[in-house]
Structures are given as structure tokens and as C-alpha cells.
Scaffold this active site. Structure first.
Site, PDB file in Angstrom:
ATOM      1  N   LYS A 110      53.518  53.828  44.651  1.00 39.31           N
ATOM      2  CA  LYS A 110      52.202  54.179  45.303  1.00 39.31           C
ATOM      3  C   LYS A 110      51.574  53.097  45.824  1.00 39.31           C
ATOM      4  CE  LYS A 110      48.313  54.889  44.982  1.00 39.31           C
ATOM      5  NZ  LYS A 110      47.281  54.607  46.432  1.00 39.31           N
ATOM      6  N   GLU A 127      49.025  42.165  37.929  1.00 40.52           N
ATOM      7  CA  GLU A 127      48.723  41.000  38.596  1.00 40.52           C
ATOM      8  C   GLU A 127      47.241  41.436  39.388  1.00 40.52           C
ATOM      9  OE1 GLU A 127      50.180  39.301  42.859  1.00 40.52           O
ATOM     10  OE2 GLU A 127      51.978  39.740  41.590  1.00 40.52           O
ATOM     11  N   CYS A 158      45.108  37.059  46.754  1.00 40.64           N
ATOM     12  CA  CYS A 158      44.924  36.815  45.513  1.00 40.64           C
ATOM     13  C   CYS A 158      44.831  35.382  45.004  1.00 40.64           C
ATOM     14  CB  CYS A 158      45.871  37.582  44.709  1.00 40.64           C
ATOM     15  SG  CYS A 158      47.750  37.410  44.713  1.00 40.64           S
ATOM     16  N   GLU A 166      35.626  36.925  43.032  1.00 40.82           N
ATOM     17  CA  GLU A 166      36.560  37.137  44.212  1.00 40.82           C
ATOM     18  C   GLU A 166      36.118  37.616  45.502  1.00 40.82           C
ATOM     19  OE1 GLU A 166      41.176  37.541  44.447  1.00 40.82           O
ATOM     20  OE2 GLU A 166      40.241  39.388  43.528  1.00 40.82           O
TER      21      GLU A 166
END
Length: 504
Positions: free
Chosen positions: A186, A261, A295, A393
Site C-alpha cells: 500500500k 521504520e 528519514c 522531524e
């Protein structure tokens, strides 16, 4: 749908007739909410399609189990040959896939070419592992022969992000099918195209229909239905911490394990004894490549005090040299932010950073003439590790420069974060480099370099950056379950309980 993108897709899949899910070798049109995706350069229409509906879950249940059994029935050598062919097929279509990825993921074309090449390499690498996933023989202290075997989980669900769609597609599918599993992928609703084409190409090389299925739709609708109801034995998610927590909670209710992750706020540490020019270029690469939408981006730049002012000034000066613009143009180095939501989030972070006392050494929102694109210039902030911009982040071309005095303070600042995905240290002192690498709580550490990632090496995070590992042999183990087999070899086994036939 953008006409140019559709023409490119048809060069790979002539029967393509619009974005939809690819299930059991068929294009399955959704019936849910309309999903509209814009080209981040100018806000023009890119994709329009309907969200997948829940009925697709039953279709997947019927086809994935059969495809997985067909796949497992092949010899490991044969599976490896087909996986290698898929790598070759992706390489054959590298330029077309790169052009599609550049337009639909808003990624500089030269970056897209490199990522497609890496995806081809991923399949070729894992093809060699297909017949080498060995168990072991264990010297147990009894008369038994005890051995272990690795077996596939069955069907796995993989949920991938918008920042590197084809890269994360290959990153997850290659080890999953090598270990013998069927896959339901997905991708982000913003970037489904290249993942759909990888699934299509897999069948063109002879893989069973239904082995790789791609569901096009929202995470909060069909993504949740897949976690709640699909017949899957593991969920792999690449994305934000908040969404990862929700996914892990839903999967836990069904006692389904996960690999997560998640985000990062990596510390890129520069000591005064570092090779200055290499460290400067490394700092640029760490945060500004892919517009910081990574990331592992080196978004916290820790610089020893003696060189802090000079290094920040040179880094700020370098930001004016990067070419910011249309991702499809060859000269572009920094493309727009992928989508409006992320663009607005970065703008809010920058405004808040200034309110909290951060100063801006370079950067601002960057309007491209005559466009409505989501552009932000490479930005250098000066602050401390307590600021929100140093703890959260950002996922954009924004770095926070933070001074430190000595090795102990650098380690303390680096570890003062909820995240633990990656980090780096720049120094000519070998012993110090290894001490820092050992002390930083993160899954990947670079010494005098940044962002080197390869399919042969395990990748994953500590703390809120997630758990489990992708790539390398570790990924094959994540996609396998281990079975222990005990064979009695004694002529007269020692049995301390029960009755023989005559005694009974």
C-alpha cells in the site's frame, strides 16, 4: 491525469487506463473518495483516481494465498532466477521509470535515475540469496539430530511513503519475495504509480499473478482495513512516528508483528580536526539532497565551537549555489516539497523557530516566478538542542546548527533526542571516531561520510525511530519464521514416561 505521465506509463504497460489497484494481475478500479494529486512545481493536476474500497480485501485473500503457494512450490533456484529477471527488467526501463518518478514524486530527475538503478540492484542482490537462506544443525546434548529451517511467513503487508516511492517499494518487496512470501503493498496515495509498474513488471518476467499486489488509496481508509482484515502475517511500515504507533497498535490486536521504520533527527557531528572541505560538502548532502525529505537527513548539525562561526558562514554561503526548481529539468538539484501539507508544516516550523529564538543564517520560502509551487530554499538555522526545530522531524531542507565544546558534550547532544535512526561524525582522529560511533544511540553511523546506504547492509532505528531491520540478511530473517526440527537417532531412545504396545 497528466498526459505526459500517461504516455510514459503506456510505454511500459500499454493497457494502462488510469490509476487503480493492481490485484491478481488485474487493474481494479476503486469506488471510494476521489483522490487528487498535484504537481508540486506549479500546482497543476497530476493524478485523479478513486480510493480502493473494502471489497478489495476479500479479493486479496483469495489470490495471495494461492500465489504464495505457487511461489513456494518453485525451487529456490528458480525463484532466484525470476527475481534477477525482474531486476533486469527494471534496469531495462530505467529512464522511463525515472521520468515517471521525477514527475509523480517531485524528485530531481538525476536523483530519480539513481534510485531506479538501486531498485534494479536490490532485486539482483536478493536473487543471489534465494537458494542460500540456510538453517543450521545444532549439537544438542541428546541423541537427536536437531536442525532449523527458515520458512516464509505467508503474506505480508507493506506500507510505504511518498518521499522515495520506488526505492522503498524495491527495498521491501525484494527481500519479502526472496524469503518466499506474497506481498500486499500500500504505497502513499500521493505516489502509487511506480510501485504499480513494479508489480506489473514482476508478472511480465513470469512471477505468479497475485504474488505482488499494489493497493492504491488512503492509509486511513483502505490501509486500516488491510491491517484489520487482510490475511497477513506481518506489517511493515515506513513513515511517521505517530502513524507508526497507530499501525502497531492495530496490528497488535491481531497479534501480528511489525517492522517500523519511522522518523529521524540525525546528528551530524563535525570536529575541529575534520577535513573541513569534505565535512562541509557532507553537511550539504546530509540535509539538502532530496530537499531534506529523507528519514536519515542530517538535520542537526553539531559543530565544535572553534570552527562554528566559520563553518556556518560557509554552509550558508553554499546554499545560494544550489539550483532550486522544476524536478524534471536536468540542472535541478533541489526540487519543491512534495505536497502542500508538508510545505505548510515546514513553514510553520520556521516561523516557530524564530519565535523561540533561532536565527536564520540562510534560507527562506523560495517563490519560483510564475508558479504556485511548494518551494523552500535550503535553510540554515542557528540554535540549541532544546528548540522544537532541533527536536522535531522537519522533513525539509532545514538544518539546525548547534555548537559544542568537546567530545562528551557532542555525544550528550546527539543522544538528547527521541529518535535514533542515523548519525555521523567527521574527524581525522580514528580512535575518537570509533568512540563516537559506539556512543551514539542510532541504527546507522557514518564516519567521514553521510547517506551511504546499500541493500546488502541492515538498516533500521533505535528508540522512536522504530524497530526491526530492512535490507541485508537481516531483512530475510524479518520476512521468515524459523522452525526447529528434532529427529530421534538412538536405537533405543530413552523415554521416561508412557507404555509400550505390549504393556498397554
Amino acid at each position: 491525469m497528466n498526459e505526459q505521465v500517461e504516455r510514459l506509463i503506456r510505454q511500459i504497460c500499454p493497457q494502462f487506463s488510469g490509476v487503480s489497484s493492481y490485484i491478481n494481475g488485474q487493474w481494479v478500479v476503486g469506488s471510494g473518495e476521489k483522490i487528487s494529486v498535484k504537481f508540486a512545481h506549479d500546482g497543476s493536476d497530476m493524478l485523479d483516481y478513486l480510493d480502493a474500497d473494502e471489497s478489495i480485501v476479500e479479493q486479496l485473500h483469495n489470490c495471495t494465498a494461492m500465489a504464495q503457494q505457487q511461489w513456494s512450490d518453485l525451487t529456490a533456484s528458480k525463484r532466484g532466477q525470476l527475481i534477477y529477471r525482474l531486476g533486469e527488467k527494471i534496469a531495462e526501463h530505467q529512464e522511463i521509470l525515472a521520468q515517471i518518478e521525477s514527475r509523480t514524486a517531485n524528485k530531481p530527475i538525476r536523483d530519480a535515475r539513481g534510485e531506479v538503478a538501486k531498485v534494479a540492484e536490490m532485486f539482483c542482490y536478493y536473487a543471489g540469496w534465494a537458494d542460500k537462506l540456510h538453517g543450521e544443525t545444532i549439537a544438542v546434548p541428546t541423541s537427536h539430530l536437531n536442525y532449523t529451517v527458515y520458512e516464509p511467513l505467508g503474506v505480508v503487508l507493506q506500507i510505504t511513503p511518498w518521499n522515495a516511492p520506488i526505492f522503498t517499494c524495491g527495498w521491501q518487496i525484494a527481500p519479502a519475495i526472496t524469503a518466499g512470501n506474497a506481498v500486499i503493498l500500500k504505497p502513499s496515495e500521493l505516489t502509487p504509480i511506480t510501485s504499480l509498474l513494479v508489480a506489473y513488471l514482476a508478472e511480465q518476467v513470469g512471477m505468479p499473478k497475485g504474488l505482488i499486489n499494489v493497493v492504491a488509496g488512503y492509509g486511513h481508509t483502505i490501509g486500516q482495513k488491510l491491517i484489520d482484515k487482510a490475511n497477513v502475517q506481518k506489517v511493515i511500515f515506513v513513515g511517521s512516528v505517530s502513524t507508526g504507533k497507530q499501525i502497531a497498535t492495530r496490528a497488535a490486536k491481531r497479534i501480528i508483528p511489525c517492522v517500523l521504520e519511522l522518523g529521524g533527527k540525525s546528528a551530524n557531528i563535525v570536529f575541529e580536526d575534520a577535513d573541513y572541505d569534505k565535512a562541509l560538502r557532507g553537511a550539504q548532502n546530509a540535509i539538502f539532497a532530496n530537499a531534506g525529505q529523507s528519514c536519515v537527513a542530517g538535520s542537526r548539525l553539531l559543530i565544535q565551537s572553534d570552527i562554528f562561526d566559520r563553518f556556518v558562514a560557509d554552509l550558508a554561503k553554499s546554499t545560494h549555489k544550489f539550483v532550486v526548481g522544476n524536478p524534471t529539468e536536468e540542472i535541478t538539484q533541489i526540487s519543491p516539497i512534495n505536497n502542500k501539507k508538508q510545505f505548510e508544516q515546514i513553514c510553520a516550523v520556521l516561523q516557530n523557530a524564530q519565535k523561540q529564538g533561532a536565527s536564520i543564517a540562510a534560507g527562506n520560502i523560495h517563490p519560483i516566478p510564475q508558479t504556485e509551487g511548494y518551494y523552500i530554499n535550503p535553510t540554515v538555522l542557528i540554535g540549541d538542542n532544546g528548540l522544537d526545530c532541533a527536536q522535531q522531524e522537519i522533513f525539509g531542507p532545514v538544518v539546525v546548527a548547534i555548537p559544542f565544546q568537546d567530545e562528551d558534550e557532542a555525544i550528550r547532544i546527539a543522544n538528547d533526542s527521541q529518535f535514533g535512526l542515523a548519525g555521523a561524525v567527521w574527524t581525522t582522529d580514528v580512535a575518537k571516531a570509533h568512540r563516537i560511533a559506539k556512543s551514539i544511540k542510532a541504527g546507522t553511523i557514518w564516519i567521514n561520510g553521510y547517506k551511504t546506504i546499500h541493500v546488502s547492509s541492515p538498516f533500521g532505528g533505535y528508540k522512536d525511530s522504530g524497530y526491526g531491520r530492512s535490507s541485508g540478511l537481516a531483512a530475510l530473517h524479518e520476512y521468515s519464521q524459523i522452525k526447529s526440527v528434532w529427529v530421534e537417532t538412538a536405537v533405543t531412545p530413552l523415554v521416561n514416561f508412557g507404555y509400550g504396545a505390549q504393556e498397554a
